[in-house]
Design a protein around this motif. Sequence first.
Motif, PDB file in Angstrom:
ATOM      1  N   GLU A  96       0.829  -1.207   0.000  1.00 15.53           N
ATOM      2  CA  GLU A  96       0.000   0.000   0.000  1.00 15.53           C
ATOM      3  C   GLU A  96       0.866   1.261   0.000  1.00 15.53           C
ATOM      4  O   GLU A  96       0.477   2.292  -0.557  1.00 15.53           O
ATOM      5  CB  GLU A  96      -0.925  -0.005   1.217  1.00 15.53           C
ATOM      6  N   ALA A  97       2.054   1.160   0.619  1.00 12.92           N
ATOM      7  CA  ALA A  97       2.980   2.296   0.657  1.00 12.92           C
ATOM      8  C   ALA A  97       3.818   2.400  -0.608  1.00 12.92           C
ATOM      9  O   ALA A  97       4.591   3.356  -0.767  1.00 12.92           O
ATOM     10  CB  ALA A  97       3.895   2.179   1.873  1.00 12.92           C
ATOM     11  N   GLY A  98       3.687   1.416  -1.504  1.00  7.71           N
ATOM     12  CA  GLY A  98       4.425   1.444  -2.760  1.00  7.71           C
ATOM     13  C   GLY A  98       5.840   0.914  -2.674  1.00  7.71           C
ATOM     14  O   GLY A  98       6.621   1.069  -3.613  1.00  7.71           O
ATOM     15  N   LEU A  99       6.166   0.245  -1.564  1.00  8.47           N
ATOM     16  CA  LEU A  99       7.538  -0.229  -1.380  1.00  8.47           C
ATOM     17  C   LEU A  99       7.744  -1.680  -1.813  1.00  8.47           C
ATOM     18  O   LEU A  99       8.879  -2.093  -2.059  1.00  8.47           O
ATOM     19  CB  LEU A  99       7.968  -0.060   0.084  1.00  8.47           C
ATOM     20  N   VAL A 100       6.684  -2.452  -1.866  1.00  7.01           N
ATOM     21  CA  VAL A 100       6.792  -3.816  -2.403  1.00  7.01           C
ATOM     22  C   VAL A 100       5.674  -4.030  -3.412  1.00  7.01           C
ATOM     23  O   VAL A 100       4.650  -3.338  -3.398  1.00  7.01           O
ATOM     24  CB  VAL A 100       6.733  -4.916  -1.307  1.00  7.01           C
ATOM     25  N   GLU A 101       5.888  -5.015  -4.268  1.00  3.55           N
ATOM     26  CA  GLU A 101       4.913  -5.382  -5.290  1.00  3.55           C
ATOM     27  C   GLU A 101       4.532  -6.843  -5.083  1.00  3.55           C
ATOM     28  O   GLU A 101       5.401  -7.720  -5.094  1.00  3.55           O
ATOM     29  CB  GLU A 101       5.504  -5.181  -6.683  1.00  3.55           C
ATOM     30  N   ILE A 102       3.252  -7.079  -4.830  1.00  2.18           N
ATOM     31  CA  ILE A 102       2.763  -8.441  -4.640  1.00  2.18           C
ATOM     32  C   ILE A 102       2.206  -8.933  -5.973  1.00  2.18           C
ATOM     33  O   ILE A 102       1.226  -8.387  -6.485  1.00  2.18           O
ATOM     34  CB  ILE A 102       1.684  -8.502  -3.549  1.00  2.18           C
ATOM     35  N   ARG A 103       2.838  -9.956  -6.528  1.00  2.00           N
ATOM     36  CA  ARG A 103       2.424 -10.504  -7.818  1.00  2.00           C
ATOM     37  C   ARG A 103       1.740 -11.845  -7.577  1.00  2.00           C
ATOM     38  O   ARG A 103       2.406 -12.814  -7.178  1.00  2.00           O
ATOM     39  CB  ARG A 103       3.621 -10.682  -8.745  1.00  2.00           C
ATOM     40  N   PRO A 104       0.436 -11.928  -7.773  1.00  2.00           N
ATOM     41  CA  PRO A 104      -0.280 -13.184  -7.524  1.00  2.00           C
ATOM     42  C   PRO A 104       0.356 -14.362  -8.245  1.00  2.00           C
ATOM     43  O   PRO A 104       0.692 -14.281  -9.426  1.00  2.00           O
ATOM     44  CB  PRO A 104      -1.695 -12.892  -8.064  1.00  2.00           C
ATOM     45  N   SER A 105       0.528 -15.439  -7.491  1.00  2.00           N
ATOM     46  CA  SER A 105       1.102 -16.696  -8.003  1.00  2.00           C
ATOM     47  C   SER A 105       2.566 -16.576  -8.407  1.00  2.00           C
ATOM     48  O   SER A 105       3.140 -17.539  -8.923  1.00  2.00           O
ATOM     49  CB  SER A 105       0.287 -17.230  -9.209  1.00  2.00           C
TER      50      SER A 105
END
Length: 221
Positions: free
Chosen positions: A39-48
């Motif tokens: 939410e803070a833009g520091l990580v990217e969660i990529r499904p699967s």
Amino acid sequence: MAIIEMRFNPGEALSEKEISLKYGVSRQPVREAFIKLSEAGLVEIRPSRGTYVSKISVRRVADARLVREAVECSLVRNATRLAKPKDIDFLDELLEEQDQAFSEDNFNRFNRSDNFFHRAIANIVQCDYALKTVEGARNEIDRVRYLSLGIATPMKRLIEQHRNIVSAIRSGEPDAADKAMREHLREILLALPHLAEVNPDIFEDRSLPEHTIQIINDISH
């Protein structure tokens, strides 16, 4: 702080299991931390696919810096009117802390004190919404500032800029405080294009917005 201080590199994969073992916690709080960092833009969660440290976007940094300048210049103008002796004393203590960090060549200590310094000015004005806005903008900016310290942006220069800000607040001069804060917050723009050029693997979206190009031209002449 580990991401801000570049202990995890932009683009690096993050493992819930490894981080939970490293910090001695279960995987659930790590998962929740990943969501907040996303939410803070520091990580990217990529499904699967997994979770990755976000690369640094030149455009987001430039946009966040513009917002931060607008808010913090307003805050510092108000601080010149509202600051009490105890507020000035605290800012002086933070300057001493930064001098000590400089003598130790301790970037991490300086960064933490810098954060407290800008927060202290916002606290003088007692505008929580402004403080929240500034700290949100810092998420985009601080990794670049950490990269630039000791290379493109000498710590000594930043401390001197802080002294100019405190001097203006102490003497109750809003125009001088505004000018000193604006100069300080534009310092990063002198380093940003160079850092993006020499670190292509950790930066993305490297085109500067027009508003930033104009500012760089103004401060370069």
